[in-house]
Design an enzyme around this catalytic site. Structure first.
Site, PDB file in Angstrom:
ATOM      1  CB  SER A  22      -0.874  -0.023   1.268  1.00 51.61           C
ATOM      2  OG  SER A  22      -2.011   0.775   1.109  1.00 51.61           O
ATOM      3  N   PRO A  23       0.409   2.342  -0.642  1.00 47.95           N
ATOM      4  CG  PRO A  23      -0.702   3.769  -2.093  1.00 47.95           C
ATOM      5  CD  PRO A  23      -0.882   2.514  -1.313  1.00 47.95           C
ATOM      6  CB  ALA A  57       0.849  10.343  -1.615  1.00 49.56           C
ATOM      7  CE1 TYR A 182      -3.577  14.498   3.093  1.00 47.25           C
ATOM      8  CE2 TYR A 182      -3.963  12.199   2.551  1.00 47.25           C
ATOM      9  CZ  TYR A 182      -3.422  13.161   3.380  1.00 47.25           C
ATOM     10  OH  TYR A 182      -2.723  12.787   4.500  1.00 47.25           O
ATOM     11  CG  LEU A 301      -6.396  -2.531  11.139  1.00 47.63           C
ATOM     12  CD1 LEU A 301      -7.500  -2.215  12.151  1.00 47.63           C
ATOM     13  CD2 LEU A 301      -5.077  -2.764  11.887  1.00 47.63           C
ATOM     14  N   GLY A 323      -0.329  -2.259   4.438  1.00 49.81           N
ATOM     15  CA  GLY A 323       0.493  -1.103   4.771  1.00 49.81           C
ATOM     16  C   GLY A 323       1.478  -1.446   5.865  1.00 49.81           C
TER      17      GLY A 323
HETATM   18  C1  FMN Z   1       3.506   5.512   7.431  1.00 43.58           C
HETATM   19  C2  FMN Z   1       2.246   5.501   6.602  1.00 43.58           C
HETATM   20  C3  FMN Z   1       2.170   6.315   5.486  1.00 43.58           C
HETATM   21  C4  FMN Z   1       1.019   6.313   4.680  1.00 43.58           C
HETATM   22  N1  FMN Z   1       1.001   7.049   3.523  1.00 43.58           N
HETATM   23  C5  FMN Z   1      -0.029   6.904   2.652  1.00 43.58           C
HETATM   24  C6  FMN Z   1       0.032   7.473   1.346  1.00 43.58           C
HETATM   25  O1  FMN Z   1       1.018   8.068   0.928  1.00 43.58           O
HETATM   26  N2  FMN Z   1      -1.066   7.323   0.560  1.00 43.58           N
HETATM   27  C7  FMN Z   1      -2.169   6.612   0.959  1.00 43.58           C
HETATM   28  O2  FMN Z   1      -3.130   6.504   0.201  1.00 43.58           O
HETATM   29  N3  FMN Z   1      -2.211   6.030   2.166  1.00 43.58           N
HETATM   30  C8  FMN Z   1      -1.160   6.134   2.998  1.00 43.58           C
HETATM   31  N4  FMN Z   1      -1.177   5.450   4.185  1.00 43.58           N
HETATM   32  C9  FMN Z   1      -2.294   4.527   4.472  1.00 43.58           C
HETATM   33  C10 FMN Z   1      -1.927   3.104   4.027  1.00 43.58           C
HETATM   34  O3  FMN Z   1      -1.706   3.023   2.638  1.00 43.58           O
HETATM   35  C11 FMN Z   1      -3.037   2.118   4.422  1.00 43.58           C
HETATM   36  O4  FMN Z   1      -4.194   2.453   3.714  1.00 43.58           O
HETATM   37  C12 FMN Z   1      -3.316   2.146   5.915  1.00 43.58           C
HETATM   38  O5  FMN Z   1      -2.109   2.121   6.657  1.00 43.58           O
HETATM   39  C13 FMN Z   1      -4.196   0.966   6.359  1.00 43.58           C
HETATM   40  O6  FMN Z   1      -3.582  -0.242   6.034  1.00 43.58           O
HETATM   41  P1  FMN Z   1      -2.757  -1.135   7.130  1.00 43.58           P
HETATM   42  O7  FMN Z   1      -3.704  -1.395   8.257  1.00 43.58           O
HETATM   43  O8  FMN Z   1      -2.365  -2.367   6.365  1.00 43.58           O
HETATM   44  O9  FMN Z   1      -1.567  -0.325   7.556  1.00 43.58           O
HETATM   45  C14 FMN Z   1      -0.076   5.484   5.032  1.00 43.58           C
HETATM   46  C15 FMN Z   1       0.008   4.701   6.185  1.00 43.58           C
HETATM   47  C16 FMN Z   1       1.148   4.673   6.949  1.00 43.58           C
HETATM   48  C17 FMN Z   1       1.221   3.761   8.146  1.00 43.58           C
END
Ligand code: FMN
Length: 355
Positions: A22-23, A57, A182, A301, A323
């Site tokens: 994930s980004p 991003a 955003y 999650l 992520g």
């Molecule tokens: C350090 C960090 C940076 C993130 N930056 C972005 C981003 O640049 N663009 C985006 O769409 N989501 C961003 N997210 C959200 C993640 O892509 C993801 O949607 C979110 O962490 C939930 O997934 P997870 O539970 O697997 O971490 C970021 C999350 C984290 C933890």
């Protein structure tokens, strides 16, 4: 039904499995440029076995960065560093994707390790903060300037130019970031958009900017490459953006050549109570996939191999995005393949880890 390790194809882009990085912002750039950190961070996740590795991003304008340390793609000079990363991601068997973004009223904030609050020039921030309307994100944030029609067209063009540069850098998947509060989300949601012109009010008006960006971007991406959009499927607030609007939007985006909807949620205003639990956003990916008949990605999650496999097998999504689990373990796909009993998935150099 396919499973987590079944290859997946969209247009002419082939993913070796359904696992996506994930980004995630790294807050490590100067003036938008990549450096060794981005290279090591992203390429190691390709070595780690992901099917698709997204960059964080990348801002389409300097003033559209969330923090001064965000990645950017507002200049041709940003292409070279990204191209090197793409080429190495490719070499290790993953597809490289880029997320294009504009932070709008949530721009110019300190990186999280410095508190995450809005910053001014004394801390590398900037004054020009724009949005759909002159409504600040919270009382701690500056009031953004309402974008004029010309300003809106300039932003659309910035997305298109950044998409062209992405293709030049070699990315085969381009994702437009229309989630997490955003800029594009600030047009979609009535909680941030009180415009009275053709970009505000009705559903058709609020989605106009995103559809214009998508039209423009799709035109400059080769047909063989894939365009995705990340949305916040709901604001989790009454009278905000919701899943019904997300389904209608997804249907429209499909007709404009978007291949996949990456289904996240939240972020438009602070202090919202989001019912966090494992896989809490899967229901959105499931509904959009079935009701708008478009490929979807599930995120949020998702941490265990069994959970990820079940999401794909149950048809709730076409792929999963992880992520934080990928921050904890860049080699998660190898572990998942071993745990679930799928074919060897790791590089030969790592054979002894599993023998
Ligand atoms: C350090 C960090 C940076 C993130 N930056 C972005 C981003 O640049 N663009 C985006 O769409 N989501 C961003 N997210 C959200 C993640 O892509 C993801 O949607 C979110 O962490 C939930 O997934 P997870 O539970 O697997 O971490 C970021 C999350 C984290 C933890």
């Amino acid at each position: 039904m396919p499973h987590l390790f079944e290859p997946f194809q969209i247009r002419e882009v082939i993913f070796r499995n359904r696992i996506t990085v994930s980004p995630m912002c790294q807050y490590s750039s100067t003036d938008g440029y990549t450096n060794e950190w981005h290279f090591i961070h992203l390429v190691s996740r390709a070595v780690g076995g992901a099917g698709l590795v997204f960059t964080e991003a990348a801002a389409v304008e300097a003033r559209g960065r969330i923090s001064p340390q965000d990645l950017g793609l507002w200049s041709d000079k940003h292409i070279e560093g990204l191209a090197k990363i793409v080429s190495s991601i490719d070499k290790y068997g993953a597809v490289a994707g880029i997320q294009l973004a504009h932070a709008g009223r949530k721009a110019s904030t300190a990186k999280p390790s410095r508190g995450g609050k809005p910053v001014d020039e004394s801390q590398e921030g900037w004054q020009s903060i724009v949005s759909s309307s002159a409504i600040p994100f919270s009382s701690e944030y500056p009031t953004p300037e309402t974008l004029t029609i010309t300003g809106i067209q300039e932003i659309t063009d910035a997305f298109v130019q950044a998409a062209k540069r992405s293709v030049e850098a070699g990315f085969k998947v381009i994702e437009i970031h229309a989630a997490h509060g955003y800029l594009l989300h600030q047009f979609l949601s009535p909680l941030a958009n009180n415009r009275e012109d053709e970009y505000g009010g009705s559903f058709a008006n609020r989605i106009r900017l995103l559809t214009e960006v998508v039209r423009g971007v799709r035109e400059v991406i080769p047909q063989k490459y894939s365009l995705w959009v990340r949305i916040s499927a709901t604001d989790w607030v009454e009278n905000g953006w919701d899943i019904e609007q997300s389904i209608a939007l997804s249907d429209k985006l499909k007709s404009l050549g978007v291949d996949l909807i990456d289904c996240s949620s939240g972020g438009i205003i602070p202090g919202v109570n989001i019912p966090l639990r494992p896989g809490y956003q899967i229901e959105f990916s499931d509904r959009i996939r079935h009701e708008a008949n478009i490929y979807t990605g599930a995120v949020g999650l998702i941490t265990s191999p069994e959970q990820a496999d079940e999401i794909i097998r149950s048809g709730a999504a076409d792929l999963v995005l992880l992520g934080r689990e990928f921050l904890r373990n860049p080699y998660w796909p190898h572990l998942a393949a071993k745990t679930l009993g799928y074919d060897k998935h790791w590089p030969v150099q790592y054979d002894r880890a599993w023998s």
